[in-house]
Motif scaffolding. Structure first.
Motif, PDB file in Angstrom:
ATOM      1  N   VAL A  24       2.324  -0.231 -20.947  1.00  0.00           N
ATOM      2  CA  VAL A  24       2.502   0.298 -22.298  1.00  0.00           C
ATOM      3  C   VAL A  24       3.838   1.031 -22.340  1.00  0.00           C
ATOM      4  CG1 VAL A  24       1.594   1.868 -24.070  1.00  0.00           C
ATOM      5  CG2 VAL A  24       0.007   0.606 -22.592  1.00  0.00           C
ATOM      6  N   SER A  25       4.597   0.806 -23.417  1.00  0.00           N
ATOM      7  CA  SER A  25       5.882   1.492 -23.563  1.00  0.00           C
ATOM      8  C   SER A  25       6.046   1.978 -24.998  1.00  0.00           C
ATOM      9  CB  SER A  25       7.040   0.564 -23.174  1.00  0.00           C
ATOM     10  OG  SER A  25       6.991  -0.641 -23.900  1.00  0.00           O
ATOM     11  N   ILE A  26       6.836   3.040 -25.137  1.00  0.00           N
ATOM     12  CA  ILE A  26       7.181   3.616 -26.432  1.00  0.00           C
ATOM     13  C   ILE A  26       8.661   3.333 -26.657  1.00  0.00           C
ATOM     14  CG2 ILE A  26       7.207   5.696 -27.854  1.00  0.00           C
ATOM     15  CD1 ILE A  26       4.386   4.910 -26.784  1.00  0.00           C
ATOM     16  N   HIS A  27       9.013   2.785 -27.837  1.00  0.00           N
ATOM     17  CA  HIS A  27      10.386   2.423 -28.175  1.00  0.00           C
ATOM     18  C   HIS A  27      10.781   3.127 -29.457  1.00  0.00           C
ATOM     19  CE1 HIS A  27      10.370  -1.376 -25.591  1.00  0.00           C
ATOM     20  NE2 HIS A  27       9.146  -0.867 -25.495  1.00  0.00           N
ATOM     21  N   ALA A  28      12.014   3.621 -29.526  1.00  0.00           N
ATOM     22  CA  ALA A  28      12.548   4.212 -30.758  1.00  0.00           C
ATOM     23  C   ALA A  28      13.947   3.666 -30.994  1.00  0.00           C
ATOM     24  CB  ALA A  28      12.579   5.734 -30.654  1.00  0.00           C
ATOM     25  N   TYR A  29      14.282   3.461 -32.279  1.00  0.00           N
ATOM     26  CA  TYR A  29      15.577   2.899 -32.665  1.00  0.00           C
ATOM     27  C   TYR A  29      16.146   3.687 -33.835  1.00  0.00           C
ATOM     28  CZ  TYR A  29      13.521  -0.890 -30.023  1.00  0.00           C
ATOM     29  OH  TYR A  29      12.911  -1.617 -29.034  1.00  0.00           O
ATOM     30  N   SER A  30      17.459   3.887 -33.807  1.00  0.00           N
ATOM     31  CA  SER A  30      18.132   4.559 -34.909  1.00  0.00           C
ATOM     32  C   SER A  30      19.531   3.990 -35.049  1.00  0.00           C
ATOM     33  CB  SER A  30      18.192   6.067 -34.654  1.00  0.00           C
ATOM     34  OG  SER A  30      18.700   6.753 -35.765  1.00  0.00           O
ATOM     35  N   PRO A  31      19.961   3.628 -36.266  1.00  0.00           N
ATOM     36  CA  PRO A  31      19.121   3.581 -37.455  1.00  0.00           C
ATOM     37  C   PRO A  31      17.964   2.603 -37.251  1.00  0.00           C
ATOM     38  CG  PRO A  31      21.227   2.469 -37.849  1.00  0.00           C
ATOM     39  CD  PRO A  31      21.309   3.105 -36.497  1.00  0.00           C
ATOM     40  N   PRO A  32      16.951   2.656 -38.124  1.00  0.00           N
ATOM     41  CA  PRO A  32      15.793   1.776 -37.940  1.00  0.00           C
ATOM     42  C   PRO A  32      16.208   0.310 -37.860  1.00  0.00           C
ATOM     43  CG  PRO A  32      15.406   3.315 -39.736  1.00  0.00           C
ATOM     44  CD  PRO A  32      16.850   3.459 -39.336  1.00  0.00           C
ATOM     45  N   LEU A  33      15.463  -0.447 -37.102  1.00  0.00           N
ATOM     46  CA  LEU A  33      15.743  -1.881 -36.982  1.00  0.00           C
ATOM     47  C   LEU A  33      15.526  -2.585 -38.317  1.00  0.00           C
ATOM     48  CD1 LEU A  33      13.899  -2.751 -33.654  1.00  0.00           C
ATOM     49  CD2 LEU A  33      16.353  -2.453 -33.978  1.00  0.00           C
ATOM     50  N   TRP A  34      16.456  -3.450 -38.677  1.00  0.00           N
ATOM     51  CA  TRP A  34      16.284  -4.383 -39.792  1.00  0.00           C
ATOM     52  C   TRP A  34      16.501  -5.799 -39.298  1.00  0.00           C
ATOM     53  CZ3 TRP A  34      13.732  -3.089 -43.844  1.00  0.00           C
ATOM     54  CH2 TRP A  34      13.732  -1.752 -44.262  1.00  0.00           C
ATOM     55  N   ARG A  35      17.555  -5.964 -38.512  1.00  0.00           N
ATOM     56  CA  ARG A  35      17.869  -7.263 -37.938  1.00  0.00           C
ATOM     57  C   ARG A  35      18.076  -7.078 -36.436  1.00  0.00           C
ATOM     58  NH1 ARG A  35      16.358 -10.972 -40.963  1.00  0.00           N
ATOM     59  NH2 ARG A  35      17.613 -12.431 -39.807  1.00  0.00           N
ATOM     60  N   MET A  36      17.847  -8.135 -35.699  1.00  0.00           N
ATOM     61  CA  MET A  36      18.154  -8.170 -34.273  1.00  0.00           C
ATOM     62  C   MET A  36      18.801  -9.510 -33.977  1.00  0.00           C
ATOM     63  SD  MET A  36      14.841  -6.383 -32.493  1.00  0.00           S
ATOM     64  CE  MET A  36      13.670  -7.542 -33.142  1.00  0.00           C
ATOM     65  N   GLY A  37      19.501  -9.573 -32.870  1.00  0.00           N
ATOM     66  CA  GLY A  37      20.071 -10.839 -32.426  1.00  0.00           C
ATOM     67  C   GLY A  37      19.230 -11.375 -31.288  1.00  0.00           C
ATOM     68  N   GLN A  38      18.840 -12.627 -31.380  1.00  0.00           N
ATOM     69  CA  GLN A  38      18.117 -13.287 -30.305  1.00  0.00           C
ATOM     70  C   GLN A  38      19.051 -14.345 -29.733  1.00  0.00           C
ATOM     71  OE1 GLN A  38      14.011 -13.914 -30.841  1.00  0.00           O
ATOM     72  NE2 GLN A  38      13.993 -13.818 -28.634  1.00  0.00           N
ATOM     73  N   TYR A  39      19.092 -14.460 -28.406  1.00  0.00           N
ATOM     74  CA  TYR A  39      20.071 -15.299 -27.732  1.00  0.00           C
ATOM     75  C   TYR A  39      19.417 -16.444 -26.983  1.00  0.00           C
ATOM     76  CZ  TYR A  39      23.291 -11.499 -28.640  1.00  0.00           C
ATOM     77  OH  TYR A  39      24.060 -10.556 -29.261  1.00  0.00           O
ATOM     78  N   THR A  40      20.157 -17.541 -26.925  1.00  0.00           N
ATOM     79  CA  THR A  40      19.806 -18.641 -26.036  1.00  0.00           C
ATOM     80  C   THR A  40      20.981 -18.849 -25.096  1.00  0.00           C
ATOM     81  OG1 THR A  40      20.706 -20.365 -27.471  1.00  0.00           O
ATOM     82  CG2 THR A  40      18.384 -19.820 -27.760  1.00  0.00           C
ATOM     83  N   VAL A  41      20.664 -19.239 -23.889  1.00  0.00           N
ATOM     84  CA  VAL A  41      21.680 -19.605 -22.911  1.00  0.00           C
ATOM     85  C   VAL A  41      21.399 -21.057 -22.557  1.00  0.00           C
ATOM     86  CG1 VAL A  41      22.698 -19.108 -20.663  1.00  0.00           C
ATOM     87  CG2 VAL A  41      21.685 -17.245 -22.009  1.00  0.00           C
ATOM     88  N   GLY A  42      22.284 -21.944 -22.986  1.00  0.00           N
ATOM     89  CA  GLY A  42      22.090 -23.371 -22.749  1.00  0.00           C
ATOM     90  C   GLY A  42      22.361 -23.765 -21.309  1.00  0.00           C
ATOM     91  N   ARG A  43      22.019 -24.969 -20.973  1.00  0.00           N
ATOM     92  CA  ARG A  43      22.231 -25.488 -19.606  1.00  0.00           C
ATOM     93  C   ARG A  43      23.690 -25.399 -19.176  1.00  0.00           C
ATOM     94  NH1 ARG A  43      17.696 -27.786 -17.726  1.00  0.00           N
ATOM     95  NH2 ARG A  43      16.204 -28.566 -19.233  1.00  0.00           N
ATOM     96  N   SER A  44      24.594 -25.504 -20.141  1.00  0.00           N
ATOM     97  CA  SER A  44      26.022 -25.428 -19.823  1.00  0.00           C
ATOM     98  C   SER A  44      26.507 -23.985 -19.689  1.00  0.00           C
ATOM     99  CB  SER A  44      26.828 -26.122 -20.919  1.00  0.00           C
ATOM    100  OG  SER A  44      26.735 -25.384 -22.125  1.00  0.00           O
ATOM    101  N   GLY A  45      25.640 -23.022 -20.012  1.00  0.00           N
ATOM    102  CA  GLY A  45      26.028 -21.619 -19.970  1.00  0.00           C
ATOM    103  C   GLY A  45      26.474 -21.083 -21.318  1.00  0.00           C
ATOM    104  N   LEU A  46      26.456 -21.930 -22.342  1.00  0.00           N
ATOM    105  CA  LEU A  46      26.863 -21.512 -23.679  1.00  0.00           C
ATOM    106  C   LEU A  46      25.844 -20.531 -24.255  1.00  0.00           C
ATOM    107  CD1 LEU A  46      28.939 -21.992 -25.956  1.00  0.00           C
ATOM    108  CD2 LEU A  46      27.394 -23.755 -26.822  1.00  0.00           C
ATOM    109  N   LEU A  47      26.343 -19.400 -24.739  1.00  0.00           N
ATOM    110  CA  LEU A  47      25.501 -18.355 -25.315  1.00  0.00           C
ATOM    111  C   LEU A  47      25.539 -18.467 -26.832  1.00  0.00           C
ATOM    112  CD1 LEU A  47      23.897 -15.696 -24.634  1.00  0.00           C
ATOM    113  CD2 LEU A  47      26.063 -14.499 -24.993  1.00  0.00           C
ATOM    114  N   ARG A  48      24.372 -18.472 -27.460  1.00  0.00           N
ATOM    115  CA  ARG A  48      24.277 -18.519 -28.923  1.00  0.00           C
ATOM    116  C   ARG A  48      23.383 -17.381 -29.409  1.00  0.00           C
ATOM    117  NH1 ARG A  48      26.332 -23.319 -30.976  1.00  0.00           N
ATOM    118  NH2 ARG A  48      26.394 -25.013 -29.484  1.00  0.00           N
TER     119      ARG A  48
END
Length: 192
Positions: free
Chosen positions: A151-175
């Motif tokens: 169990v963990s407690i997380h806090a963010y400021s300013p409040p979260l509205w958007r986040m970035g989610q990443y993929t790392v392809g087989r070639s190493g390309l980050l999106r």
């Protein structure tokens, strides 16, 4: 023409600087929020005070291997606070918190913070119960549960509205894909 100022880049992962939350002087508590955005150290104080008070979060604890369980404990114009429950099957995938700084207190069990490294394997840091760490908006990581019943407690400021989610392809390309704070983070199709 003046030379650009150097950018400071940390050589250690935020979880590598974790400290005992019981030793953090909690000047910022849920009952005494300052009515403004908090810096990462103040977020660390806030999650430490909440982790030390199980009456605030214990009733929300539940576990699911297929879908991480999480509940919002507080949200206002300046900060949001969550309790997250983890099993070893739970994994956020690589993500950032857009413009928000954050802090994590591990209240039970152990989490693993993974940090993406270029040209090297990702770094993994175990964070056991009783430890807390913080980070700025530039931080990219992924979190996994090491123990059933973490169990963990997380806090963010300013409040979260958007986040970035990443993929790392087989070639190493980050999106990066922009996602809502309300979406459950899960690994995207990537190579770890």
């Amino acid at each position: 023409m003046t030379a650009p100022l150097p950018i400071e880049v940390a050589d250690t992962a935020p979880a590598g600087d974790a400290e005992p939350w019981q030793c953090v002087r909690a000047a910022v508590t849920p009952d005494d929020l300052p009515g403004r955005d908090l810096d990462k150290r103040e977020l660390l104080e806030l999650v430490s005070s909440i982790a030390a008070d199980p009456a605030r979060w214990r009733k929300h604890v539940a576990f699911d291997d297929d879908k991480r369980h999480y509940v919002s404990l507080h949200r206002d114009a300046h900060v949001d606070v969550w309790v997250l429950c983890w099993t070893p099957q739970n994994d956020t995938g690589w993500h950032d918190h857009d413009i928000s700084s954050g802090a994590v207190a591990v209240a039970e069990g152990t989490l693993v913070e993974h940090n993406l490294a270029v040209g090297a394997p990702s770094m993994a840091t175990e964070v056991p119960a009783g430890q807390v760490f913080c980070f700025g908006p530039e931080h990219i990581h992924r979190l996994t549960g090491r123990d059933a019943g973490s169990v963990s407690i997380h806090a963010y400021s300013p409040p979260l509205w958007r986040m970035g989610q990443y993929t790392v392809g087989r070639s190493g390309l980050l999106r990066r894909v922009s996602v809502s704070y309300a979406d459950e983070l899960r690994p995207l199709d990537d190579m770890i």
